[in-house]
Design a protein around this motif. Structure first.
Motif, PDB file in Angstrom:
ATOM      1  N   ARG A  48      37.520 -72.730  93.051  1.00  0.00           N
ATOM      2  CA  ARG A  48      37.712 -73.420  94.223  1.00  0.00           C
ATOM      3  C   ARG A  48      39.023 -73.061  94.938  1.00  0.00           C
ATOM      4  N   ASN A  49      39.176 -72.136  96.059  1.00  0.00           N
ATOM      5  CA  ASN A  49      40.330 -72.033  96.705  1.00  0.00           C
ATOM      6  C   ASN A  49      40.600 -73.300  97.702  1.00  0.00           C
ATOM      7  N   LEU A  50      41.883 -73.901  97.231  1.00  0.00           N
ATOM      8  CA  LEU A  50      42.226 -74.981  97.980  1.00  0.00           C
ATOM      9  C   LEU A  50      43.126 -75.228  98.973  1.00  0.00           C
ATOM     10  N   GLY A  51      43.951 -74.219  98.884  1.00  0.00           N
ATOM     11  CA  GLY A  51      45.207 -73.948 100.088  1.00  0.00           C
ATOM     12  C   GLY A  51      46.107 -74.847 100.071  1.00  0.00           C
ATOM     13  N   LYS A  52      45.744 -76.209 100.099  1.00  0.00           N
ATOM     14  CA  LYS A  52      46.627 -77.385 100.026  1.00  0.00           C
ATOM     15  C   LYS A  52      46.375 -78.366  98.915  1.00  0.00           C
ATOM     16  N   ALA A  53      47.296 -79.315  98.623  1.00  0.00           N
ATOM     17  CA  ALA A  53      47.277 -79.927  97.504  1.00  0.00           C
ATOM     18  C   ALA A  53      46.103 -81.279  98.108  1.00  0.00           C
ATOM     19  N   ILE A  56      42.511 -81.025  96.620  1.00  0.00           N
ATOM     20  CA  ILE A  56      42.262 -81.459  95.298  1.00  0.00           C
ATOM     21  C   ILE A  56      40.943 -82.207  94.878  1.00  0.00           C
ATOM     22  N   SER A  57      40.148 -81.935  94.141  1.00  0.00           N
ATOM     23  CA  SER A  57      38.736 -82.665  93.895  1.00  0.00           C
ATOM     24  C   SER A  57      38.735 -83.776  92.913  1.00  0.00           C
ATOM     25  N   LEU A  58      39.751 -83.858  91.878  1.00  0.00           N
ATOM     26  CA  LEU A  58      40.039 -84.582  90.959  1.00  0.00           C
ATOM     27  C   LEU A  58      40.535 -85.784  91.462  1.00  0.00           C
ATOM     28  N   ASN A  59      40.076 -86.970  90.851  1.00  0.00           N
ATOM     29  CA  ASN A  59      40.563 -88.270  91.143  1.00  0.00           C
ATOM     30  C   ASN A  59      41.315 -88.726  89.864  1.00  0.00           C
ATOM     31  N   LEU A  68      49.137 -85.268  86.717  1.00  0.00           N
ATOM     32  CA  LEU A  68      48.807 -83.704  87.472  1.00  0.00           C
ATOM     33  C   LEU A  68      48.799 -83.759  88.837  1.00  0.00           C
ATOM     34  N   ILE A  69      47.926 -84.738  89.260  1.00  0.00           N
ATOM     35  CA  ILE A  69      47.788 -84.756  91.010  1.00  0.00           C
ATOM     36  C   ILE A  69      48.888 -84.760  91.593  1.00  0.00           C
ATOM     37  N   GLU A  70      49.904 -85.734  91.062  1.00  0.00           N
ATOM     38  CA  GLU A  70      51.210 -86.140  91.558  1.00  0.00           C
ATOM     39  C   GLU A  70      52.063 -84.893  91.485  1.00  0.00           C
ATOM     40  N   VAL A  72      51.139 -81.590  91.438  1.00  0.00           N
ATOM     41  CA  VAL A  72      50.724 -80.594  92.442  1.00  0.00           C
ATOM     42  C   VAL A  72      51.123 -81.107  93.826  1.00  0.00           C
ATOM     43  N   LYS A  73      50.996 -82.231  94.073  1.00  0.00           N
ATOM     44  CA  LYS A  73      51.445 -82.590  95.600  1.00  0.00           C
ATOM     45  C   LYS A  73      52.742 -82.574  95.513  1.00  0.00           C
ATOM     46  N   LYS A  74      53.662 -82.844  94.639  1.00  0.00           N
ATOM     47  CA  LYS A  74      54.909 -82.771  94.628  1.00  0.00           C
ATOM     48  C   LYS A  74      55.692 -81.367  94.910  1.00  0.00           C
ATOM     49  N   LEU A  75      54.955 -80.287  94.269  1.00  0.00           N
ATOM     50  CA  LEU A  75      54.899 -78.879  94.429  1.00  0.00           C
ATOM     51  C   LEU A  75      55.004 -78.331  95.719  1.00  0.00           C
ATOM     52  N   LYS A  76      53.884 -79.018  96.504  1.00  0.00           N
ATOM     53  CA  LYS A  76      53.674 -78.615  97.863  1.00  0.00           C
ATOM     54  C   LYS A  76      53.315 -77.121  98.108  1.00  0.00           C
ATOM     55  N   PRO A  77      52.189 -76.795  97.279  1.00  0.00           N
ATOM     56  CA  PRO A  77      51.947 -75.371  97.246  1.00  0.00           C
ATOM     57  C   PRO A  77      51.309 -74.652  98.468  1.00  0.00           C
ATOM     58  N   ALA A  78      51.728 -73.574  98.837  1.00  0.00           N
ATOM     59  CA  ALA A  78      50.996 -72.904  99.910  1.00  0.00           C
ATOM     60  C   ALA A  78      49.905 -72.145  99.449  1.00  0.00           C
ATOM     61  N   TYR A  79      49.726 -71.816  98.183  1.00  0.00           N
ATOM     62  CA  TYR A  79      48.603 -71.248  97.739  1.00  0.00           C
ATOM     63  C   TYR A  79      48.304 -72.048  96.301  1.00  0.00           C
ATOM     64  N   LEU A  80      46.884 -72.462  96.277  1.00  0.00           N
ATOM     65  CA  LEU A  80      46.510 -73.339  95.214  1.00  0.00           C
ATOM     66  C   LEU A  80      45.010 -73.011  94.796  1.00  0.00           C
TER      67      LEU A  80
END
Length: 244
Positions: A48-53, A56-59, A68-70, A72-80
C-alpha cells in the motif's frame, strides 16, 4: 444434496472464521478496503502507498505495534508505504526465527533484485553493503552499516533487531544527510523503515513499513518516491517471499 450442503456450510464457516479472527478484532483499522482485506485473508502480500501516517492500517494491538505507529507519526513522512502478509500459525511455527537471519544478512541486501522504473531495468537493491559495527546481545543485534544506493550515493544507517514477547522487531534509520546531486534531500533520522513479525491469535503477521521525511517538491518528488519507497517495498516483499 445434503452432503453438498454440509460441505458448503463447512466452507462458509472456515472463511468466516478466518475473517472473524483477522478483521473483527482490532488488528487493522478502517483504512483497509474490502479488496485489501480479502487479499490478506487469501494469504497474499499486500503493498500500500500511504503518503501520510494517518493512512496506516495497523492498530496498536501490541506494545511494539504502538511504538511503531508512534515512531512513524513522529517522523511525519511525505512518502510512506506498507507491506503486509498474514499466515496461519499452523505450519509456520519457525517463521519468526527464520526471518531473523534474513534481516541480518547485510551483505545479501546487495543481491536483492530491484526493478528501476526510471531506468526500466533490474539492479541490485544496493550497490554495496558492509557492516561497520555489530553488537550482539541476548535480546537482539545493533548494527551500523554502510550502504551505497543509486542515485543518492553513500548511506550510513543504524539497524536494530530485537526479540519481543511475540516476535521480532527490526528498524533501519539513516544517521547522516542523504544527498542528490549535492542537494541534501533527507536529514539524519528522517528515513526510517520497520519490519515487525509477530504472533496474533492463530496467525503470524508480517508487517513492514517505511517512510521518508523529505521535501515534496516537483523536481525531486519522483526520484525520492521511486528510489526510496520502491526499495522499501522491494525489501519487505523479498524477505516475506523468502520465508515461503
Amino acid at each position: 444434496m445434503k452432503k453438498k450442503s454440509v460441505l458448503f456450510l463447512f466452507f462458509v464457516l472456515c472463511v468466516f472464521s478466518v475473517s472473524t479472527v483477522l478483521f473483527s478484532q482490532p488488528l487493522f483499522n478502517d483504512n483497509l478496503t474490502a479488496e485489501e482485506r480479502q487479499k490478506l485473508a487469501d494469504g497474499e502480500i499486500l503493498i500500500r502507498n500511504l503518503g501520510k501516517a494517518k493512512n496506516i492500517s495497523l492498530n496498536p494491538v501490541t506494545p511494539q505495534a504502538a511504538e511503531l505507529i508512534e515512531r512513524v507519526k513522529k517522523l511525519k513522512p511525505a512518502y510512506l508505504a506498507e507491506v503486509i502478509q498474514i499466515r496461519p500459525l499452523s505450519g509456520s511455527e519457525n517463521l519468526i526465527q527464520n526471518i531473523k537471519p534474513l534481516l541480518l544478512d547485510i551483505e545479501g541486501y546487495v543481491g536483492i533484485p530491484y526493478w528501476s522504473e526510471r531506468a526500466q531495468d533490474w539492479f541490485d537493491l544496493y550497490s554495496s553493503a558492509s557492516i561497520v559495527k555489530n553488537d550482539v546481545t541476548e535480546t537482539g543485534s545493533t548494527l551500523n552499516v554502510d550502504l551505497y544506493m543509486l542515485p543518492f550515493g553513500d548511506l550510513n544507517v543504524d539497524i536494530v533487531l530485537s526479540d519481543t514477547d511475540d516476535g521480532v522487531f527490526y528498524s533501519m534509520i539513516n544517521t547522516g544527510n542523504v544527498k542528490y546531486e549535492n542537494i541534501t534531500v533527507v536529514r539524519p533520522e528522517k528515513m526510517q523503515s520497520f519490519v515487525y513479525a509477530f504472533k496474533y491469535n492463530d496467525f503470524i503477521v508480517l508487517y513492514g513499513i517505511g517512510g521518508v521525511n523529505a521535501p515534496s517538491v516537483f523536481f525531486l518528488r519522483e526520484r525520492i518516491e521511486l528510489s526510496f519507497i520502491n526499495r522499501i517495498k522491494t525489501f519487505c516483499k523479498f524477505i516475506f517471499e523468502k520465508l515461503e
